[in-house]
Design an enzyme around this catalytic site. Sequence first.
Site, PDB file in Angstrom:
ATOM      1  N   ASP A 126      -6.947  -4.354  -8.112  1.00 58.15           N
ATOM      2  CA  ASP A 126      -6.661  -3.601  -6.887  1.00 58.15           C
ATOM      3  C   ASP A 126      -6.796  -2.111  -7.191  1.00 58.15           C
ATOM      4  O   ASP A 126      -6.132  -1.569  -8.075  1.00 58.15           O
ATOM      5  CB  ASP A 126      -5.250  -3.943  -6.406  1.00 58.15           C
ATOM      6  N   SER A 165       0.843  -1.189   0.000  1.00 59.77           N
ATOM      7  CA  SER A 165       0.000   0.000   0.000  1.00 59.77           C
ATOM      8  C   SER A 165       0.889   1.255   0.000  1.00 59.77           C
ATOM      9  O   SER A 165       1.876   1.302  -0.743  1.00 59.77           O
ATOM     10  CB  SER A 165      -0.940  -0.033   1.207  1.00 59.77           C
ATOM     11  N   HIS A 175      -6.686  -5.891  -2.452  1.00 64.23           N
ATOM     12  CA  HIS A 175      -5.556  -5.152  -1.877  1.00 64.23           C
ATOM     13  C   HIS A 175      -4.911  -5.923  -0.730  1.00 64.23           C
ATOM     14  O   HIS A 175      -3.757  -5.654  -0.377  1.00 64.23           O
ATOM     15  CB  HIS A 175      -6.037  -3.774  -1.389  1.00 64.23           C
TER      16      HIS A 175
END
Length: 621
Positions: A205, A141, A339
């Site tokens: 994602d 991330s 994710h």
Amino acid sequence: MPDQASMRFVDSSVRDSTRILCDDRVLINECCSLSTRAHTFYNTSPYLVHSLSQPYPCSIVAFPGSWVADDWVPVERPPFGDAEVDSSLFPSLKSVGSGVVARVNAAFLSSFQRLLICSTLQSEVSRTMMEGKRVIFCGHSSGGAIAILASVWLLENCTQSITPKQLYPICITFGSPLVGDSIFSHAVEREGWSCNFLHFIMSIDIIPRIMLNPLSSYKEQIQSVLHLLSPNASDFSHETVQRSNMSSFYRTVLKNCLSISSHQACVFMGCTNSLLGTLTSFVELSPYRPSGTWAFCTSEGQVIVMQNSDAVLQLLFYLMQLNPQEQLAQVAYRSLNEHWQYESKLKEWIVRNGEAVIYLGAEIDADGLDVGNLELGKEARLRLRAAMHLEKQRLSNQTKIDQNSSKISQALSSLGQYKSTLELRGISYYDSFKQQRNLEDFNANVKRLELTGLWDEIVEMLRRRELPDCFEGRAEWVNLGTIYRRLVEPLDIANYYRHSKNEDTGSYLLKGRPRRYRYTQRWHEQAQRIEVGSSSDSCFWAMVEELQFDMGNNKAYVDVKERLLKLESDMVNWFNSGNLGRDVFLSSCSFVVWWKTLPEHHKSVSCIRNMIYGEGSVSDC
């Protein structure tokens, strides 16, 4: 350039194998696990460190992601939250020829700068490298965004280091948002760093696509998205996503991705419609672009690897498109759920021995494009093929330019002989060329014009992005450009002042200097990692001409004194480094003749006095 061990993640154009090496899979697994675990230490540690002895001695530094909107969205910087990079930290992140500095996400940049100041990261990295270990930066991330900036920072330091066999860092990210603009991507490729970055991304994602949207389209929703994605979230479910209106968010991201991919496709497919320019005047398009090596993880367990930024941008859009059988709410849920699937999906892939890896490089066959089990339509395949073909065309253009290098070398050799012959006669080649009295001066001008055409073509191709990003970093062209600039620019200056263009156009340095010299000077300065503008020795005669012009137009000595002293000081450095020839100190040289008319109190203490009067070497100013 990066050492061989750091080239393990390179694309198919320079790699024979069609699989990621077994040792690399071990490293990828460790990085993914550590990156995920780092999130749980966000409040107590800015990064986690883990040492490995295999596949080689290394320390993995994993950065946690942030689930606070302020760490993603710098609302004070609309429309896209980008800012110029800190050139003291990232001197290479710029377009060398034009001098335009790269832009990156301002929030990520601020987070990294705080990390350097407020943590022990620098000492941790220094200790690792002193122990002869490689540094591996990684993150999931927004932790991946910090890993990218940390890697570029360390690559900058490694490039400037004089330590032999310097171990270059590797960066591995998982579901990272985009960080920089097209100049950032260009600089990473130019410096030969693309293969040091490996970015894993799940097919849909949503996080890697967020930065393709203007702040106005998501700044109100980003905190809701981050709340759902937070590792501490207790209510992540299909129903929760549906209630939070993530369907609208997904649609917004998809719409902006479409705008960018369509615009870029028009550019690299050669669209000449005037509406293209009109569109960008009222539709804001994100500056963020992919960089490095990308590995798309598909739902069928394949990994599609590529370095082509244009192709990656197209896949970022086309992999998001809705399946006709799926509802928008379902896709929105899956885009968030993916994710957090990197660790499990990559472990499955590793268990299968890392098979089903497809490398998409610049080389494509006439029958189409192998994209494995990706369900891509005809338009998507056409755009991918066009992106690959454009890179292939750039490589072809580079080959054609390379074929001109011998022609350039021959012309330079001829001009070098012209300069040497005149020097033996006690004449400065600058003065002789400016006067244009002899056949040899005419022939030198023919060579100058021939070289002008060749170098202007190179510069224009660079401006139109018709050559590979790495062209400006190639040592053979940097060296050839430097020789050309130092030998031929004085002739251009002589021609400029011979025709009194300064009276109509203005100073050569401010108004008349061609791009071919500005570009080649910056290539040299970037390659040598020296201050921009510090290699202006080829402009010596322009500085002299301007001083002569000003003093000839009734400017007093005191008005030009500082410029004159600076020039003499520079002359000492240029002469001692071999970048200024002895011909400028010949007794018949127009510079020497003019210098002797300067006030006696200046000449008596000048640092070039000895060279002017032939009494020895120059002294320090």
